[in-house]
Design an enzyme around this catalytic site. Structure first.
Site, PDB file in Angstrom:
ATOM      1  N   ASP A 113       4.508  14.024  14.773  1.00 58.88           N
ATOM      2  CA  ASP A 113       4.738  13.798  13.341  1.00 58.88           C
ATOM      3  C   ASP A 113       3.435  13.970  12.559  1.00 58.88           C
ATOM      4  O   ASP A 113       3.048  13.119  11.757  1.00 58.88           O
ATOM      5  CB  ASP A 113       5.326  12.403  13.110  1.00 58.88           C
ATOM      6  CG  ASP A 113       6.041  12.301  11.759  1.00 58.88           C
ATOM      7  OD1 ASP A 113       6.341  13.358  11.166  1.00 58.88           O
ATOM      8  OD2 ASP A 113       6.298  11.180  11.304  1.00 58.88           O
TER       9      ASP A 113
ATOM     10  N   GLY B 294       7.576   4.037   3.806  1.00 61.21           N
ATOM     11  CA  GLY B 294       8.137   5.217   4.431  1.00 61.21           C
ATOM     12  C   GLY B 294       9.495   4.908   5.017  1.00 61.21           C
ATOM     13  O   GLY B 294      10.113   3.878   4.712  1.00 61.21           O
ATOM     14  N   GLY B 295       9.968   5.800   5.899  1.00 63.03           N
ATOM     15  CA  GLY B 295      11.317   5.659   6.426  1.00 63.03           C
ATOM     16  C   GLY B 295      11.526   4.438   7.297  1.00 63.03           C
ATOM     17  O   GLY B 295      12.642   3.945   7.416  1.00 63.03           O
TER      18      GLY B 295
ATOM     19  N   LEU C 271       0.821  -1.208   0.000  1.00 58.68           N
ATOM     20  CA  LEU C 271       0.000   0.000   0.000  1.00 58.68           C
ATOM     21  C   LEU C 271       0.853   1.256   0.000  1.00 58.68           C
ATOM     22  O   LEU C 271       0.430   2.305  -0.469  1.00 58.68           O
ATOM     23  CB  LEU C 271      -0.919   0.013   1.233  1.00 58.68           C
ATOM     24  CG  LEU C 271      -1.953  -1.112   1.305  1.00 58.68           C
ATOM     25  CD1 LEU C 271      -2.664  -1.086   2.637  1.00 58.68           C
ATOM     26  CD2 LEU C 271      -2.952  -0.984   0.176  1.00 58.68           C
TER      27      LEU C 271
END
Length: 823
Positions: A633, A518-519, A515
């Site tokens: 975040d 990220g990091g 899907l």
């Protein structure tokens, strides 16, 4: 048949069975079934083998009105039953012939969870309609307890309705469509049809047709951005509500031939929307509604996975430069539409990257396109795919007379189609990653020579390896035993389900549908045995990732709010830290506000709703828990949207818990550049850093662009600087998303919201409002402060941050919605 148990109105609904003297058959048209029922009431799914119309159709009727029957529909002798509504024609069935009854299911309550014989349907005295399986498990209900339901009725249009004391509608099946619409039924904004897996499996499949805002789209689950039809703007209605009404002979702008008999529209398991009509005792297709828009090759799986479609014919990709090498073969020679399979599977080991190449398909395109890389030539696009382990194919589109174009990277491959309609607009190249066949050396030493070489070379090496492996195993076993003793203490108090790695591999089909990424890792789609859709976050890394894993599990373990993502469970096996979330269909917010796809353009009301939802979630974290929870975040990638565009905060891997009486906290820098408040430079923060990030997100939502957009001219690259300039010039309306007419027409309201954003972005955190105060401002009970500062300094935190700040993924190539949190 369905045996009814009624404690108050039994006499009103006794059915009369008229048995013919010359036959054992019970004729359906001679049984008096009611069209309504009243609480309390219950029915049991009991099979009756009497060779009647209903028995032959596998139906145990409960209510009948006109040509619609509501009851238990069973597909085999073992059970596998749905509580459903079907359309039927009695006079088409002859019990003495081999013909099949002409019934067709048009709605079902439990398509993903069939029940067994002796399951029960109950209309409780409290007003809830409940379906329970044989063992008493609750499979489905209407959630209408306490709403003063006075009756259940099957209308002449085939709508199952619970109504109240004043005959007002409390619940209706028309609000919960499955894969079919009947004449008189409407698809309203936010609703969708989802096709079945196949003609023999009624579970929800891959294709959906939805009305989003004022446009009709067809897309591939689970990502609403994988659009293969639309957006097609629908006609406006007097009520102002966007909806598509299916009246006999017309479905919005789709005109069908007027039907003289029963008719319905169904989204098929192949993605086609077809109209059917009863003709001579058979359901026949009378129209394929989308084919004129999509063409013969427009369906995502028209030729199966890796299939190539040209003029409606299916084949497998071939290497034109080297016809002797066969990379793909058909799954079935007799059924080319089932797709193709690799002759050599593509490996994903870094050491094997050099053995990959790209098979070129000139003038072939894909059913949808997301520009992951802009201003890219074909070579740059190919290199990006070869360097990305998850990339299985790349699509490059380039405008005619242009030297560069756009690149789209695919992690899962469906059918390719020949670009026929747009050849005069752009050139299209598709590149499929393949594994190069092994190349053998011409020289082969003799057996005797080979033994001598191996004996003298490998002997000492094997001995050393055995010693090293033995010592490492002893050390590892010792440490593992220590860790095993600690693990139960570490995770034992958590209230979530603990899954094994093998189990989640099975539920995600070996993590085959990505899907996003990220990091800290990637997120994959899956489904549990009870058909619950899940998003599995697979974390990659070392100690930093373990801290993120624990922070997320512990934070979500202590909170519950409708605007926070729900964590279902986790896996804590060695080297496999996994988090299992509820799957939210519309993905992350960034995929909607930064996309230039017209279907992804959100209306002003939806954007306003999303802003309010995010504010509610943050207010709960800051003021509604035993401890203050700082998210740290907040960004569009970490805001997820369900099928109704309700927003939920996600990714608590960087969150911080502080005591309620603690005003400030000293912590290391964390977050995403561009969303970090100026006070991060001192490392002393409050919950107001989340308020600042929220202000940035508001502006991004309203302006339809990223805070830092390097594709813009230098003077417009930073949104906050541009915001300051437009305030000074009195031209804030110029910032409103230019790709949305609805946003432009609601410019005055949008500018009011911009003022709240500016309040949240005050450089002095003491002047920023609390999130609770922001909610009061939305409701009109609080006034935005005067004399706001628009001098937004320190637009982003220093780039020397060595913590997870680089999780934003600004240079990482990813799928449509990059994210560092779950989807």
């Amino acid at each position: 048949m369905a045996i009814r148990r009624n404690t108050g109105f039994a006499a009103a609904f006794l059915t009369t069975l008229l048995i013919s003297a010359s036959s054992f058959f019970v004729n359906a048209d001679r049984v008096d079934y009611p069209s309504a029922a009243y609480p309390p009431n219950s029915w049991i799914n009991v099979p009756v083998f009497d060779f009647s119309f209903w028995d032959s159709a596998g139906i145990r009727p409960i209510l009948i009105t006109g040509t619609f029957v509501c009851g238990f529909h069973c597909s085999n002798l073992q059970g596998n039953c749905l509580f459903a509504i079907s359309i039927f024609q009695i006079n088409t069935f002859d019990a003495n012939s081999n013909s099949s009854p002409s019934t067709k299911i048009v709605w079902s309550a439990n398509r993903n969870n069939p029940v067994k014989f002796r399951a029960s349907l109950q209309l409780s005295e409290e007003g809830d309609l409940m379906l329970q399986d044989l063992d008493g498990t609750l499979v489905w209900n209407t959630n209408t307890t306490g709403k003063f339901v006075s009756g259940l009725n099957l209308t002449e249009k085939g709508n199952l309705v619970l109504y109240g004391r004043n005959n007002e509608m409390v619940w209706q099946s028309f609000d919960h469509p499955t894969d079919t619409l009947v004449p008189g039924q409407a698809l309203v904004s936010g609703q969708k049809l989802t096709a079945s897996v196949s003609t023999t499996n009624s579970s929800a499949g891959l294709y959906s047709l939805a009305l989003i805002n004022d446009s009709l789209i067809a897309f591939l689950e689970p990502d609403a951005q994988q659009v293969y039809f639309g957006p097609l703007k629908v006609e406006a209605h007097e009520s102002g509500q966007h909806k598509v009404v299916y009246m006999n002979g017309r479905f919005d702008r789709f005109v069908l031939s007027p039907a003289s008999a029963s008719q319905f529209i169904q989204l098929g398991s192949d993605g086609h929307l077809r109209a059917y009509q009863l003709k001579e005792s058979k359901w026949e297709q009378v129209s394929d509604l989308l084919i004129n828009y999509t063409g013969a090759c427009g369906s995502p799986l028209v030729c199966g996975e890796y299939g190539v479609c040209s003029d409606g014919y299916c084949s497998c990709p071939k290497a034109e430069s080297n016809a002797a090498v066969v990379y793909f073969r058909q799954v079935s020679e007799n059924h080319p539409d089932l797709g193709c399979k690799e002759t050599i599977s593509v490996s994903c080991k870094p050491s094997d990257y050099h053995s990959h190449s790209l098979l070129e398909l000139k003038d072939f395109d894909y059913f949808y396109f997301v520009p992951h890389i802009e201003n890219a030539n074909r070579q740059k696009c190919k290199e990006a795919c070869l360097k990305n382990c998850s990339c299985k194919a790349a699509i490059h589109r380039q405008q005619i007379n242009s030297s560069v174009g756009y690149c789209f990277l695919l992690s899962k491959i469906f059918s390719f189609k020949r670009n026929v309609d747009n050849l005069h607009d752009y050139n299209s190249f598709s590149y499929i990653k393949v594994q190069n066949p092994p190349i053998f050396r011409a020289y082969r030493p003799s057996k005797g020579h080979m033994k001598a070489i191996l004996g003298s070379t490998l002997g000492p090496i094997l001995f050393i390896l055995l010693v090293v492996v033995g010592m490492f195993s002893l050390w590892r076993n010792k440490n593992d035993s220590k860790d095993d003793k600690k693990e139960p203490q570490k995770y034992g108090r958590l209230r979530f389900t603990r899954f094994s790695y093998d189990y989640l591999c099975s539920m995600t089909e070996n993590f085959s549908v990505k899907l996003g990424e990220g990091g800290f890792g990637s997120v994959y789609y899956g489904s549990l045995p009870n058909s619950t859709k899940i998003a599995v976050k697979r974390l990659d890394g070392t100690d930093r990732v373990k801290k993120s894993f624990l922070a997320e599990v512990e934070t979500l373990g202590s909170v519950h709010h409708i605007n926070l993502v729900s964590l279902i469970g986790f896996c804590a096996e060695k080297s496999h830290p996994l988090l299992v979330y509820e799957y939210l269909q519309n993905g992350s917010l960034d995929g909607w506000i930064f996309s230039r796809n017209p279907v992804c353009t959100l209306s002003w009301k939806l954007r306003e709703k999303i802003i309010h939802d995010v504010a509610k979630g943050l207010a709960y974290l800051h003021d509604g828990c035993d401890q203050k929870i700082l998210h740290l975040d907040i960004k569009p990638q970490n805001i997820l949207l369900d099928e109704n565009f309700n927003a939920r905060l996600a990714d608590f891997g960087l969150s911080k818990l502080i005591d309620r009486d603690q005003n400030q906290v000293l912590t290391t820098m964390r977050g995403t550049p561009g969303y970090m408040a100026p006070e991060w430079s001192s490392a002393t923060i409050t919950e107001k850093v989340d308020v600042y990030s929220f202000g940035v997100v508001i502006l991004e939502i309203l302006c339809g662009r990223r805070n830092i957009d390097r594709s813009q001219p230098e003077e417009e690259m930073h949104l906050l600087r541009l915001f300051t300039r437009k305030v000074e010039e009195g031209k804030l309306l110029e910032l409103v998303d230019k790709f949305s007419e609805d946003m432009q027409s609601n410019g005055a309201e949008v500018v009011k919201m911009m003022r709240i954003a500016a309040w949240c972005l005050q450089p002095d955190y003491n002047r920023r409002p609390s999130m609770s105060k922001v909610l009061l401002a939305f409701a009109g009970y609080s006034i935005v402060e005067d004399n706001l500062s628009y001098d937004f300094l320190n637009l982003q935190a220093p780039r020397a941050i060595a913590t997870p700040s680089n999780r934003a993924g600004t240079t990482t190539l990813a799928l449509p919605s990059m994210l560092s949190g779950p989807r």
